[in-house]
Design an enzyme around this catalytic site. Structure first.
Site: not given
Ligand code: NAP
Length: 295
Positions: A52, A100, A123
């Site tokens: 990322k 995460q 997200d």
């Protein structure tokens, strides 16, 4: 049979984003800024976060990585994580951020997801974004389903009136993908069936699919006899299986028995190089969208 090249599609999208970012900067606007929080040292998570950060560089974004140590002997105090999320929520310079997953067992994952302000939830996991997605309002779409939909669009795969069967009902893949593909318009207007571990006659249900999505995390589970001739097969599964020939000692395997299923398909995604690279692209698209919403 066409192999859907997620790697190339992702590279194309990142170039498109990078061009747009440079145009923004030339016009005196800010670079998008994505922050990521990583707790502990899970091997998969380390790789995902590193990818990322790399994608941010490729897109011309600013990125910040915040790391917390957490071990069984010295577990992270969840309050420390929540305080950092609160700070990022208020930080004007950060357009979006992710925590995460998975988190260590002692941390309440759902509480963490709900602590992220929906406007910064790139997200697309916050219930506000999930709810908006399900009723077709503008929102941050969950990254993996958005990547799948983008692949269908770029390969001009028809969805209107088609039978889509999704195997797996997780909150990050199966459920949001079903919501997206049943919306009015393209890519949507599909008749969607979502299967799970209690589904009866699974093979029969799969054989009816014009578009079959495998998202269960069981390598090779979808065999050729479960695939209709001419179907499009999207393999979301990424399971690490031992491979002594690799330096890492493992390789990624999908949920589809690719070798035997591929000759029957009109389109199929490989693993790796199919859905995986697209997921990060969706995150970049969401972050750009977050930055634009503040212009
Ligand atoms: P998950 O939370 O692990 O859930 C798995 C789903 O599969 C559940 O709904 C489960 O049913 C269903 N399932 C398991 N065994 C089954 C069986 N024998 N028959 C029918 N259904 C079965 O799933 P996930 O997080 O969505 O992950 C799925 C896979 O996708 C994993 O390999 C993961 O690594 C991969 N993934 C890849 C990406 C990417 O970017 N490429 C992103 C996300 C996930 P129940 O609900 O009944 O238990």
């Amino acid at each position: 049979m066409t192999i859907i090249d997620g790697k190339q599609t992702a590279a194309d999208i990142k170039s498109e984003i990078a061009r747009e970012v440079e145009e923004r900067v030339a016009a005196g606007k800010r670079r998008p800024h994505l922050a990521a929080i990583l707790v502990g040292h899970d091997g998969g998570s380390e790789t995902y976060v590193a990818n990322k950060v790399k994608a941010c560089e490729e897109c011309g974004f600013k990125s910040t990585l915040i790391r917390f140590e957490s071990t069984d002997e010295a577990p992270l105090d969840p309050k420390e994580l929540m305080d950092t999320i609160a700070k990022l929520n208020e930080d004007e310079d950060v357009d979006g951020f992710i925590v995460q997953l998975p988190l260590p067992k002692h941390i309440d994952e759902q509480a963490v997801i709900e602590a992220v302000r929906p406007e910064k939830d790139v997200d697309g996991f916050h219930p506000v974004n999930v709810g908006k997605q399900s009723i077709g309002l503008p929102c941050f779409h969950s990254a993996t389903p958005a990547g799948i939909v983008e692949l269908l669009k770029r390969y001009e795969i028809p969805t209107r009136g088609k039978k889509v069967v999704i195997v797996g009902r997780s909150n990050i893949v199966g459920k949001p993908l079903a919501a997206m593909l049943m919306q009015k318009g393209y890519p949507g207007d599909a008749t969607v069936t979502v299967c799970h571990s209690a589904t009866e006659n699974l093979a029969e249900v799969c054989r009816e699919a014009d578009i079959l999505v495998a998202a269960l995390g069981r390598p090779g589970f979808i065999t050729a006899d479960m695939v209709k001739d001419g179907a499009t097969v999207i393999d979301v599964g990424t399971t690490r299986v031992p491979d002594a020939t690799r330096k890492s000692g493992f390789r990624l395997r999908g949920d589809v028995d690719y070798e035997n299923a591929a000759p029957k398909c009109s389109f199929i995604t490989p693993v790796p190089g199919g859905v995986g690279p697209m997921t990060i692209c969706s995150l970049m698209q969401n972050t750009l969208q977050a930055a634009k919403s503040k212009d």
